[in-house]
Design an enzyme around this catalytic site. Structure first.
Site, PDB file in Angstrom:
ATOM      1  N   GLY A  24     -13.804  -0.930  -3.731  1.00  5.52           N
ATOM      2  CA  GLY A  24     -12.905  -1.982  -3.657  1.00  5.52           C
ATOM      3  C   GLY A  24     -12.656  -2.706  -4.196  1.00  5.52           C
ATOM      4  O   GLY A  24     -11.600  -3.515  -3.505  1.00  5.52           O
ATOM      5  N   ASP A  26     -11.510  -5.513  -6.368  1.00  2.06           N
ATOM      6  CA  ASP A  26      -9.788  -5.685  -6.909  1.00  2.06           C
ATOM      7  C   ASP A  26      -9.168  -7.257  -7.677  1.00  2.06           C
ATOM      8  O   ASP A  26      -9.586  -8.198  -7.005  1.00  2.06           O
ATOM      9  CB  ASP A  26      -8.386  -5.331  -6.094  1.00  2.06           C
ATOM     10  CG  ASP A  26      -8.204  -5.820  -5.403  1.00  2.06           C
ATOM     11  OD1 ASP A  26      -7.660  -6.484  -5.236  1.00  2.06           O
ATOM     12  OD2 ASP A  26      -8.175  -4.898  -4.075  1.00  2.06           O
ATOM     13  N   TYR A  34     -14.567  -2.352   3.599  1.00  2.00           N
ATOM     14  CA  TYR A  34     -14.082  -2.039   4.603  1.00  2.00           C
ATOM     15  C   TYR A  34     -14.366  -1.305   5.647  1.00  2.00           C
ATOM     16  O   TYR A  34     -15.218  -1.500   6.343  1.00  2.00           O
ATOM     17  CB  TYR A  34     -14.606  -0.135   3.605  1.00  2.00           C
ATOM     18  CG  TYR A  34     -13.377  -0.413   1.818  1.00  2.00           C
ATOM     19  CD1 TYR A  34     -12.526  -1.256   1.781  1.00  2.00           C
ATOM     20  CD2 TYR A  34     -13.249   0.544   1.411  1.00  2.00           C
ATOM     21  CE1 TYR A  34     -12.129  -1.400   0.334  1.00  2.00           C
ATOM     22  CE2 TYR A  34     -12.776   1.053   0.267  1.00  2.00           C
ATOM     23  CZ  TYR A  34     -12.201  -0.001  -0.456  1.00  2.00           C
ATOM     24  OH  TYR A  34     -11.396  -0.116  -0.987  1.00  2.00           O
ATOM     25  N   LYS A 216      -7.668   5.292 -13.146  1.00  2.00           N
ATOM     26  CA  LYS A 216      -6.539   4.381 -12.286  1.00  2.00           C
ATOM     27  C   LYS A 216      -7.882   3.290 -12.383  1.00  2.00           C
ATOM     28  O   LYS A 216      -9.081   3.720 -11.705  1.00  2.00           O
ATOM     29  CB  LYS A 216      -6.352   4.020 -10.968  1.00  2.00           C
ATOM     30  CG  LYS A 216      -5.396   2.999 -10.856  1.00  2.00           C
ATOM     31  CD  LYS A 216      -4.380   2.970  -9.429  1.00  2.00           C
ATOM     32  CE  LYS A 216      -5.340   3.010  -8.434  1.00  2.00           C
ATOM     33  NZ  LYS A 216      -4.673   2.711  -6.743  1.00  2.00           N
ATOM     34  N   LYS A 218      -8.808  -0.800 -11.766  1.00  2.00           N
ATOM     35  CA  LYS A 218      -7.971  -2.431 -11.547  1.00  2.00           C
ATOM     36  C   LYS A 218      -7.609  -3.539 -12.647  1.00  2.00           C
ATOM     37  O   LYS A 218      -9.137  -3.551 -13.022  1.00  2.00           O
ATOM     38  CB  LYS A 218      -9.148  -3.022 -10.477  1.00  2.00           C
ATOM     39  CG  LYS A 218      -9.233  -1.654  -9.479  1.00  2.00           C
ATOM     40  CD  LYS A 218      -8.289  -1.685  -7.941  1.00  2.00           C
ATOM     41  CE  LYS A 218      -7.779  -1.074  -6.982  1.00  2.00           C
ATOM     42  NZ  LYS A 218      -6.440  -1.267  -6.560  1.00  2.00           N
ATOM     43  N   ASP A 246      -3.273  -0.774 -11.814  1.00  2.00           N
ATOM     44  CA  ASP A 246      -3.417  -1.081 -10.301  1.00  2.00           C
ATOM     45  C   ASP A 246      -3.604  -2.570 -10.338  1.00  2.00           C
ATOM     46  O   ASP A 246      -4.569  -3.356 -10.575  1.00  2.00           O
ATOM     47  CB  ASP A 246      -4.160  -1.078  -9.470  1.00  2.00           C
ATOM     48  CG  ASP A 246      -3.951  -1.245  -8.230  1.00  2.00           C
ATOM     49  OD1 ASP A 246      -2.720  -1.925  -8.006  1.00  2.00           O
ATOM     50  OD2 ASP A 246      -4.410  -0.615  -7.106  1.00  2.00           O
ATOM     51  N   ASN A 248      -2.989  -4.870  -7.845  1.00  2.00           N
ATOM     52  CA  ASN A 248      -2.713  -5.656  -6.411  1.00  2.00           C
ATOM     53  C   ASN A 248      -2.116  -6.984  -5.807  1.00  2.00           C
ATOM     54  O   ASN A 248      -2.983  -7.538  -5.391  1.00  2.00           O
ATOM     55  CB  ASN A 248      -4.539  -5.644  -5.846  1.00  2.00           C
ATOM     56  CG  ASN A 248      -5.338  -4.548  -5.396  1.00  2.00           C
ATOM     57  OD1 ASN A 248      -5.681  -3.491  -6.825  1.00  2.00           O
ATOM     58  ND2 ASN A 248      -5.106  -3.435  -4.793  1.00  2.00           N
ATOM     59  N   GLU A 272       0.825  -1.028 -10.863  1.00  2.00           N
ATOM     60  CA  GLU A 272       0.406  -0.270  -8.989  1.00  2.00           C
ATOM     61  C   GLU A 272       0.691  -1.942  -8.237  1.00  2.00           C
ATOM     62  O   GLU A 272       0.255  -2.448  -9.124  1.00  2.00           O
ATOM     63  CB  GLU A 272      -0.664   0.952  -8.459  1.00  2.00           C
ATOM     64  CG  GLU A 272      -0.492   0.750  -6.925  1.00  2.00           C
ATOM     65  CD  GLU A 272      -1.850   1.761  -7.077  1.00  2.00           C
ATOM     66  OE1 GLU A 272      -1.709   1.622  -5.633  1.00  2.00           O
ATOM     67  OE2 GLU A 272      -1.397   2.278  -7.904  1.00  2.00           O
ATOM     68  N   GLU A 301       1.187   1.047  -0.831  1.00  2.00           N
ATOM     69  CA  GLU A 301       0.701   0.670   0.342  1.00  2.00           C
ATOM     70  C   GLU A 301       0.316  -0.017   1.608  1.00  2.00           C
ATOM     71  O   GLU A 301      -0.469  -0.125   2.087  1.00  2.00           O
ATOM     72  CB  GLU A 301      -0.287   0.791   0.003  1.00  2.00           C
ATOM     73  CG  GLU A 301      -1.269  -0.145  -0.489  1.00  2.00           C
ATOM     74  CD  GLU A 301      -2.341  -0.065  -1.731  1.00  2.00           C
ATOM     75  OE1 GLU A 301      -3.127  -0.753  -1.621  1.00  2.00           O
ATOM     76  OE2 GLU A 301      -2.599  -0.126  -2.957  1.00  2.00           O
ATOM     77  N   ASP A 324       1.301   5.079   2.885  1.00  2.00           N
ATOM     78  CA  ASP A 324      -0.139   5.538   3.626  1.00  2.00           C
ATOM     79  C   ASP A 324      -0.493   5.235   5.241  1.00  2.00           C
ATOM     80  O   ASP A 324       0.398   5.564   6.271  1.00  2.00           O
ATOM     81  CB  ASP A 324      -0.975   3.391   3.568  1.00  2.00           C
ATOM     82  CG  ASP A 324      -2.362   3.017   3.294  1.00  2.00           C
ATOM     83  OD1 ASP A 324      -3.302   3.040   3.337  1.00  2.00           O
ATOM     84  OD2 ASP A 324      -2.117   3.056   5.015  1.00  2.00           O
ATOM     85  N   HIS A 351      -1.623   6.725  -0.952  1.00  2.00           N
ATOM     86  CA  HIS A 351      -3.083   5.504  -1.881  1.00  2.00           C
ATOM     87  C   HIS A 351      -3.732   6.267  -0.742  1.00  2.00           C
ATOM     88  O   HIS A 351      -3.344   6.121   0.155  1.00  2.00           O
ATOM     89  CB  HIS A 351      -2.180   4.673  -0.845  1.00  2.00           C
ATOM     90  CG  HIS A 351      -3.064   3.384  -0.366  1.00  2.00           C
ATOM     91  ND1 HIS A 351      -4.175   2.731   1.066  1.00  2.00           N
ATOM     92  CD2 HIS A 351      -4.434   2.861  -1.847  1.00  2.00           C
ATOM     93  CE1 HIS A 351      -4.932   2.111   0.550  1.00  2.00           C
ATOM     94  NE2 HIS A 351      -5.268   1.718  -0.408  1.00  2.00           N
ATOM     95  N   ALA A 352      -4.788   6.282  -0.907  1.00  2.00           N
ATOM     96  CA  ALA A 352      -5.682   6.832  -0.492  1.00  2.00           C
ATOM     97  C   ALA A 352      -6.807   6.004  -0.767  1.00  2.00           C
ATOM     98  O   ALA A 352      -7.978   6.365  -0.330  1.00  2.00           O
ATOM     99  CB  ALA A 352      -6.438   8.236  -0.325  1.00  2.00           C
ATOM    100  N   GLU A 382      -4.437   9.972  -4.719  1.00  2.00           N
ATOM    101  CA  GLU A 382      -5.689   8.688  -4.261  1.00  2.00           C
ATOM    102  C   GLU A 382      -6.684   9.524  -3.746  1.00  2.00           C
ATOM    103  O   GLU A 382      -7.291  10.153  -3.177  1.00  2.00           O
ATOM    104  CB  GLU A 382      -5.902   7.914  -4.425  1.00  2.00           C
ATOM    105  CG  GLU A 382      -6.636   6.757  -4.580  1.00  2.00           C
ATOM    106  CD  GLU A 382      -5.915   5.142  -4.621  1.00  2.00           C
ATOM    107  OE1 GLU A 382      -6.943   4.284  -5.320  1.00  2.00           O
ATOM    108  OE2 GLU A 382      -5.271   4.766  -3.579  1.00  2.00           O
TER     109      GLU A 382
END
Length: 448
Positions: A24, A26, A34, A216, A218, A246, A248, A272, A301, A324, A351-352, A382
């Site tokens: 996760g 970025d 998470y 994808k 980051k 992406d 972020n 993204e 997202e 999202d 977004h997932a 995603e």
């Protein structure tokens, strides 16, 4: 038939220490754990069914859920879903909590968790997976779930009805297609920013072997490192496969244009979240600057609500729209965004990334294809290969595609043993981690 009066609502703070493995990570969130505010609603119906809902977050939303609970307790579930638009507006217009939003931030995340549980219960009582509940729903009934306030200058209820009416043509064939082939997906799991080159190569090789063709990566922390990693990934996946970037939200507008231009040699489909998710005109400027390079802008997202999406569409600020399932106000608000995207003919690529998001958003994207968009051009959802083992009905991926879930509900129900183990701060995992952190801190304080 929906039935029962809501007798109890409970919420628990469930967190997974994904930061320990760099999962996760970025350019903006370097060490995320998470997490989810996990809601369960119970009724007095004899069927014993429970509605389970969650909102993915890196913070604590449970207190806001409890603040909304009085709107549900002792309400008949039939009264809620028969006038869902009014109930939605009741939640988002709470006289005290609206001051914290309105329709944004922690209260809106809590609203999503609560309403996701309501939709899960409704689908369970009807004996259908949520996507099928939506697909089978009469257009007027479906529209009665949507709050059109603030978006009628772009999409009226009459226009939305016409979109849904046209969407019924060929929907049976599209449903059969999804059941046989699934919905196309892309993977983010190979290239988190915190992964080593060795892990990145290993995961890319495994993904290619499993049939993945869309990847994808980051970016945004260091330009030279981005160039190196993008070259590594492009060399791994070859020129024929699809690459997305992406950032972020890491950059200012001019920086986003300049940085992405320097990565254009790797032929990305989109950049993204290049800048602040609230900067509609900034996204429009970036999209205009990158259009000659064939690079689109993807975002959504972190969009607060349907109004932000409306303005992004009006300003031609995005070429790929990313709903999202938890950031917006549950299914209700996502339906309005799907319909607006159809009017503007902008592809939806949800977004997932995050705990439970794949499980939830698969239902929305299946409905979108079967009943709204009727198109798979430039569309994909995603997929992140993390934490699915904690759900009773985990997502199924075959040949890089989401296979439609067949179990009744919204696929939101978590395993009780996982909740107990990862509940913060009293779960077994967190007791050990927090104790270890305290021991380390104590040792550092006592270091001579």
């Amino acid at each position: 038939m929906v039935r029962g009066r809501i007798s109890r609502l409970s919420v628990r703070d469930v967190r997974f220490p994904t930061s320990l493995g760099g999962h996760g990570s970025d350019a903006m969130h370097t060490d995320p754990d998470y997490s989810a505010a996990y809601v369960v609603i119970e009724t007095d119906a004899k069927d014993g069914l429970k509605g389970c809902g969650l909102t993915f977050t890196l913070g604590k939303v449970a207190c806001a859920v409890n603040a909304l609970a009085h709107h549900l307790l002792h309400k008949d579930i039939r009264d809620i879903v028969s006038d869902f638009r009014s109930f939605y507006r009741q939640l988002t217009s709470d006289g005290q909590l609206r001051w914290i939003g309105p329709e944004k931030g922690v209260v809106h995340l809590a609203t999503a968790a609560v309403l996701n549980a309501v939709w899960d219960l409704w689908a369970k009582q009807e004996g259908k997976p949520l996507w099928k509940l939506l697909v089978d729903m009469d257009p007027k009934t479906l529209l009665s779930c949507i709050d059109f306030r603030y978006i009628t200058d772009v999409l009226t209820e009459e226009e939305a009805y016409e979109i849904l009416r046209k969407g019924r043509v060929g929907n049976k064939e599209r449903e059969e297609q999804m059941l046989a082939e699934g919905y196309p997906a892309y993977t983010t799991s190979c290239a988190w920013l915190g992964y080593s080159d060795h892990m990145l190569k290993q995961l890319c090789a495994e993904a290619l072997k499993d049939g993945w063709t869309r990847f994808k990566v980051k970016v945004g922390a260091d330009l030279q490192d981005d160039v190196r990693r993008c070259r590594l990934i492009r060399d791994m996946i070859g020129p024929e496969n699809t690459l997305m970037l992406d950032a972020n939200q890491r950059w200012d507008v001019p920086e986003a244009v300049e940085w992405t231009q320097k990565l254009a040699t790797f032929k990305p489909l989109w950049i993204e979240e290049p800048t602040s998710p609230d900067d509609i005109l900034g996204h429009a400027a970036i999209a205009k600057a990158l259009a000659p390079l064939g690079i689109g802008v993807a975002t959504g997202e972190q969009c607060h609500n349907r109004v932000i999406f409306k303005q992004l569409l009006q300003a031609k600020a995005l070429q790929f729209l990313q709903i999202d399932s938890c950031r917006l106000g549950s299914v209700n608000e996502n339906l309005s965004v799907l319909l607006m995207a159809k009017k503007f003919e902008i592809p939806v690529c949800p977004h997932a990334g995050g705990v439970g998001l794949c499980e939830l958003v698969q239902h929305l994207i299946l409905f979108d294809y079967i009943s709204v968009s009727a198109s798979l051009q430039n569309r994909m959802c995603e997929y992140v290969d993390h934490l699915h083992e904690h759900f009773e009905y985990p997502v199924t991926i075959k040949k890089a595609a989401y296979m439609p879930p067949k179990d009744a509900g919204y696929s939101t129900e978590m395993k009780e043993e996982s909740i107990k183990k990862y509940q913060y701060p009293d779960g077994e995992v967190w007791k050990k981690l927090l104790a270890a952190q305290e021991n380390t801190s104590s040792a550092l304080r006592n270091f001579p």
